[in-house]
Motif scaffolding. Structure first.
Motif, PDB file in Angstrom:
ATOM      1  N   GLY A 105    -162.380 -23.670  -7.661  1.00  0.00           N
ATOM      2  CA  GLY A 105    -161.313 -24.467  -8.237  1.00  0.00           C
ATOM      3  C   GLY A 105    -161.098 -24.166  -9.713  1.00  0.00           C
ATOM      4  N   SER A 106    -160.011 -24.710 -10.198  1.00  0.00           N
ATOM      5  CA  SER A 106    -159.691 -24.500 -11.605  1.00  0.00           C
ATOM      6  C   SER A 106    -160.539 -25.424 -12.483  1.00  0.00           C
ATOM      7  CB  SER A 106    -158.212 -24.767 -11.860  1.00  0.00           C
ATOM      8  OG  SER A 106    -157.872 -26.092 -11.464  1.00  0.00           O
ATOM      9  N   MET A 107    -160.676 -25.077 -13.731  1.00  0.00           N
ATOM     10  CA  MET A 107    -161.482 -25.853 -14.665  1.00  0.00           C
ATOM     11  C   MET A 107    -160.768 -27.154 -15.006  1.00  0.00           C
ATOM     12  SD  MET A 107    -162.901 -24.755 -18.435  1.00  0.00           S
ATOM     13  CE  MET A 107    -163.818 -23.388 -17.728  1.00  0.00           C
TER      14      MET A 107
END
Length: 277
Positions: free
Chosen positions: A128-130
């Motif tokens: 996933g994205s940060m």
């Protein structure tokens, strides 16, 4: 002459057996047939019977033809009438679609079924994205350490010990005028009290928590002075108060100190913050 006689006899037989304009009823062997194929088969059978009769005539006499009516006249044939069955157009009788009815009451829930077997482990998902940066960790502190350089004789039965020297007083949670520590950060605290006794005098003090005695520091009357200490851990809530109180009994109560050194100290600090779950 013989041939002319035979033809005359045949003509006479035809005229006698089938008169013109006569109407005869059918005999037992003559019937009306509505089916053309059945009429043809009956006609052939009647003709064969007639030929047998002609063949059985006496020898020496010529065969005489005989006229047999085996088929009905065209105007007298009977065919069954065709009666068409009535047909109904269903699309005409079908009405328009009605409005949707109200939803009924929900039925009872059925029995809970048995738990199924565990499925196969799925493939690993993508990273996933940060996420957004979180708030900075907040640290909570509370600490104080105070002392007294002046001796004190207890004139009343209950007297609060006031301190005149400030070593550490973080955020001023300890009030030097009232001699009390006020809790602004809830949690577990550690407190310690150190005093010096007076010769020939009793030393009797309490560490107080919201008006109740928690622990006692006591020294009997002695010819020499000694150092006494007491410590305790307390769980405090916000706005709680902690202080030191002198108690006067039958004897005179006093603590010793001088202007050069601090013989009396009172300290406390936060061990664990309990405000957040």
């Amino acid at each position: 002459m013989e041939g002319l006689w035979v033809h005359g006899v045949l003509l006479l037989c035809l005229l006698l057996s089938c008169p013109v304009g006569s109407q005869t009823r059918p005999g037992p062997e003559q019937q009306w047939w509505s089916d053309p194929e059945e009429a043809l088969s009956q006609h052939q059978a009647a003709r064969a019977t007639q030929e047998q009769k002609v063949d059985s005539s006496p020898e020496g006499l010529p065969s005489q033809p005989h006229c047999v009516r085996c088929c009905p006249q065209p105007g007298q044939r009977f065919y069954p009438k065709y009666q068409p069955l009535p047909q109904i157009n269903v699309t005409i009788l079908k009405g328009e679609k009605g409005d949707r009815g109200e939803r009924g009451i929900q039925g009872k829930f059925g029995k809970t079924g048995m738990a199924g077997s565990r499925g196969h482990t799925g493939p690993k998902g993508q990273k996933g994205s940060m996420g957004a940066p979180g708030e900075r960790c907040k640290s909570h502190y509370a600490a104080f350490s105070v002392g007294r350089k002046k001796p004190l004789h207890s004139n009343d039965y209950y007297q609060t010990l006031i301190f005149d020297t400030e070593f550490v007083n973080l955020y001023n949670h300890f009030n030097m005028f009232t001699g009390k520590f006020y809790c602004y950060v809830p949690g577990i605290y550690y407190f310690s009290l150190n005093v010096h006794t007076w010769n020939q005098k009793e030393t009797y003090l309490h560490i107080m928590h919201n008006g109740a005695e928690v622990v006692i520091l006591y020294a009997q009357v002695s010819d020499r002075s000694i150092m006494q200490s007491q410590s305790v851990m307390l769980e405090l809530q916000e706005q709680d108060e902690v202080w030191v109180r002198l108690y006067k009994g039958e004897r005179e109560n006093a603590v010793f100190s001088d202007e050069f050194d601090s013989y009396i100290t009172f300290s406390g600090h936060l061990i664990k913050y309990s405000g957040d779950p």
